[in-house]
Design a protein around this motif. Structure first.
Motif, short mmCIF file in Angstrom:
data_model
loop_
_atom_site.label_atom_id
_atom_site.label_comp_id
_atom_site.label_asym_id
_atom_site.label_seq_id
_atom_site.Cartn_x
_atom_site.Cartn_y
_atom_site.Cartn_z
N LEU A 97 -11.47 11.49 7.92
CA LEU A 97 -11.74 12.17 6.64
C LEU A 97 -11.12 11.39 5.50
O LEU A 97 -11.73 11.17 4.45
N ARG A 98 -9.87 10.95 5.72
CA ARG A 98 -9.16 10.26 4.66
C ARG A 98 -9.81 8.91 4.38
O ARG A 98 -9.96 8.51 3.25
N ARG A 99 -10.18 8.23 5.45
CA ARG A 99 -10.67 6.87 5.26
C ARG A 99 -12.08 6.83 4.69
O ARG A 99 -12.38 6.05 3.81
N PHE A 100 -12.96 7.71 5.19
CA PHE A 100 -14.37 7.54 4.83
C PHE A 100 -14.84 8.47 3.73
O PHE A 100 -15.90 8.27 3.15
N THR A 101 -14.09 9.53 3.42
CA THR A 101 -14.53 10.38 2.32
C THR A 101 -13.56 10.30 1.15
O THR A 101 -13.73 10.96 0.16
N ARG A 102 -12.54 9.47 1.29
CA ARG A 102 -11.54 9.32 0.23
C ARG A 102 -10.93 10.66 -0.17
O ARG A 102 -10.63 10.91 -1.33
N THR A 103 -10.83 11.56 0.81
CA THR A 103 -10.14 12.82 0.57
C THR A 103 -8.64 12.54 0.58
O THR A 103 -8.17 11.72 1.37
N ARG A 104 -7.91 13.20 -0.30
CA ARG A 104 -6.46 13.01 -0.29
C ARG A 104 -5.86 13.55 1.00
O ARG A 104 -6.40 14.44 1.62
N ALA A 108 -7.16 16.70 3.17
CA ALA A 108 -7.72 16.46 4.50
C ALA A 108 -6.94 17.25 5.56
O ALA A 108 -7.54 17.83 6.48
#
Lengths: 307, 258
Positions: A97-104, A108
């Motif tokens: 989630l963090r890597r591919f959606t740039r969610t903090r 995440a």
């Protein structure tokens, strides 16, 4: 007075305080779990990722329910194996989630906690509603219930905890380097990603084997509160690991022992309250960092440069 | 003098991007000999990124960096690094000696602990930066200048041939600055290459043998006096407010030292 009559009341007395052989083994297992949770939790706290354990813990229920549905068995090793799989999967989703959606990171983590816990509860609810044979008792993983533990289960928990402790102590030089200064660690050739991944798997394993003692909702406290308490007493990482282990051990044993006084008490809340009491005392009375000490120190100017 | 040999450090057509946003464009820079080398440029010019690219901490999307003709992974033990001070938590439960010993970890490898030799090296490095008597102090109870010198001592403990320092003078008092520059000059005199990311043009003109001016691309590189010209500085700090104050100082300083 014969030996027989002398002996009889003694047996009754030990049974009354719950000090049977089984209880002692369970206490020992829980002590090892508390110790391991404190040691491994210290490293995630120092790596500034205390909530990783929380995400892993909430993701365990899916695995518990899934393992039961898949195998129809409800013995502890099977259920915990399922929990490890779903906890690690939850952490993997967190990373993706963090890597591919740039969610903090915090967002995440919240997503993984909410969704995985919801799914886990839904599965457990479904099992209970259908009245599946043997499905009862799965909810003890929610809040922790050590009364149902057998001596063999407890021994398994103890062995895994001790392995985790030994592993962390063996590579603590590397883990602490990455926790303190990941850029320097990477620049000097250490595999930061691998060490981080290893630590995440370890924390997942620790919260899983903490489930019987504290339950999915509260086990995270066992990997966060003792390290926070330990940090108050020392400025050295090595002693912090040891102290966190001791505090975790104490909290786990105290919680389980108190819950043994009345049958049917969930252990999780008691374990967490014991840990919180240790933490509160540490925050107030610890030398130098403690609240009391700082009241006296604050008037002395800090930070002197070189003479 | 160094003819026929590979440069100590060579950036060949290096381009770095964070996501889709390019930070460094086509950097071509070769440093042949040991010297004190300053990397100068405005905020956001990619100075730190240049060091990180050299150390493999950020992915290079084009070009390459070589050390004496070799890729980084073959020479890691010979490259020392001082990250920016504020990238770490100084409340971390370690003391000064613990941090300096981290410089020896690369040589030690997995599962081996610093022994007598490593402690002796670390103590000597602390001596060189003037912190010998603070070895057992928790790092949070140091001044900014002292913290910066701890980081320098850790890099010294790496016993490297090439040192990359990221803003070692940021938030540091004048006395610590002079002490740090003294240590760096001694490294240069001992035949090491020292590359320093630096933001203060006035001290740059004073201290560095060579400089590179960077503003996402390389504006100019070479001997300090030849590079820090009004024209080059205007190109680098195009319209920047800090130019107005720093340019005057730098040029005046250079006129005085020449």
């Amino acid at each position: 007075m014969t030996l027989a009559t002398f002996g009889q009341p003694a047996v009754v007395a030990t049974a009354g305080f719950g000090l049977t052989h089984n209880t002692l083994v369970v206490l020992g297992g829980v002590a090892a779990v508390g110790c391991g949770a404190g040691v491994v939790g210290s490293l995630t706290l120092l790596r500034k990722r205390p909530l990783v354990g929380d995400a892993a813990a909430h993701a365990t229920l899916v695995g518990v329910a899934g393992a039961f549905l898949a195998t129809g068995r409800r013995d502890l090793p099977t259920l915990l194996a399922g929990a490890v799989v779903s906890a690690v999967a939850g952490l993997l989703i967190l990373v993706l989630l963090r890597r591919f959606t740039r969610t903090r990171e915090d967002a995440a983590t919240a997503i993984v906690i909410g969704v995985s816990f919801g799914l886990g509860l839904a599965l457990l609810g479904g099992i209970t509603a259908r009245g599946m044979p043997g499905g009862g008792g799965l909810e003890r993983f929610l809040l922790g219930q050590t009364a149902a533990l057998t001596a063999r289960d407890a021994a398994l928990l103890a062995v895994i905890s001790l392995l985790a402790i030994v592993l962390v102590m063996a590579v603590r030089k590397e883990l602490l380097l990455v926790a303190f200064d990941p850029a320097f660690a990477a620049a000097t050739g250490w595999p930061v990603g691998l060490l981080d991944a290893g630590l995440m798997v370890l924390i997942a394993v620790m919260v899983v084997i903490g489930l019987p003692a504290a339950g999915a909702v509260l086990v995270t406290a066992l990997v966060v509160i003792p390290p926070v308490a330990a940090r108050q007493w020392t400025d050295r990482a090595g002693s912090m690991l040891v102290l966190a282990g001791l505090f975790g051990l104490t909290a786990a044993v105290a919680g389980v022992a108190v819950s043994g006084l009345r049958s049917g008490l969930a252990t999780g809340p008691l374990v967490v309250l014991a840990a919180a009491a240790i933490c509160l005392a540490s925050v107030v009375i610890a030398p130098r960092r403690g609240w009391l000490a700082r009241q006296f120190q604050s008037r002395i100017p800090a930070g002197d440069d070189q003479p | 003098m160094n003819a026929g040999q590979q440069p100590l450090v060579e950036f060949h057509d290096v381009t770095v991007a964070y996501g889709r946003r390019p930070v460094l464009w086509n950097i071509d820079l070769a440093i042949a000999n040991p010297c004190l080398f300053g990397v100068i440029g405005p905020n956001g010019a990619g100075k730190s990124t240049l060091l990180k690219a050299a150390l493999g901490l950020v992915p290079v999307v084009g070009g390459y960096v070589r050390f004496g003709g070799l890729p980084l992974r073959q020479v890691r033990g010979r490259v020392g690094y001082v990250p920016q001070r504020e990238t770490v938590d100084w409340d971390f439960p370690v003391n000064v000696m613990d941090v300096v010993l981290m410089g020896t970890y690369g040589r030690l490898g997995w599962l081996r602990w610093p022994g007598r030799r490593e402690r002796a090296v670390a103590a000597e490095c602390l001596e060189r930066v003037g912190l010998a008597d603070l070895a057992h102090r928790q790092i949070g109870r140091l001044s900014g200048g002292q913290q910066q010198r701890v980081f320098l001592a850790r890099a010294l403990a790496q016993e490297a041939d090439i040192y990359l320092l990221d803003e070692p003078m940021a938030g540091v008092d004048v006395r610590s600055q002079e002490q740090i520059f003294g240590v760096l000059a001694a490294l240069r005199d001992a035949g090491r290459l020292v590359i320093v990311v630096h933001h203060d043009l006035r001290t740059a003109a004073e201290w560095f043998d060579q400089v590179a001016l960077i503003d996402r691309r390389l504006v100019a590189a070479g001997p300090t006096a030849a590079v820090l010209t009004t024209e080059n500085l205007q190109q680098t700090y195009a319209g920047g407010i800090e130019l107005l104050e720093q340019l005057g100082q730098a040029v005046a300083e250079r006129g005085r030292t020449e």
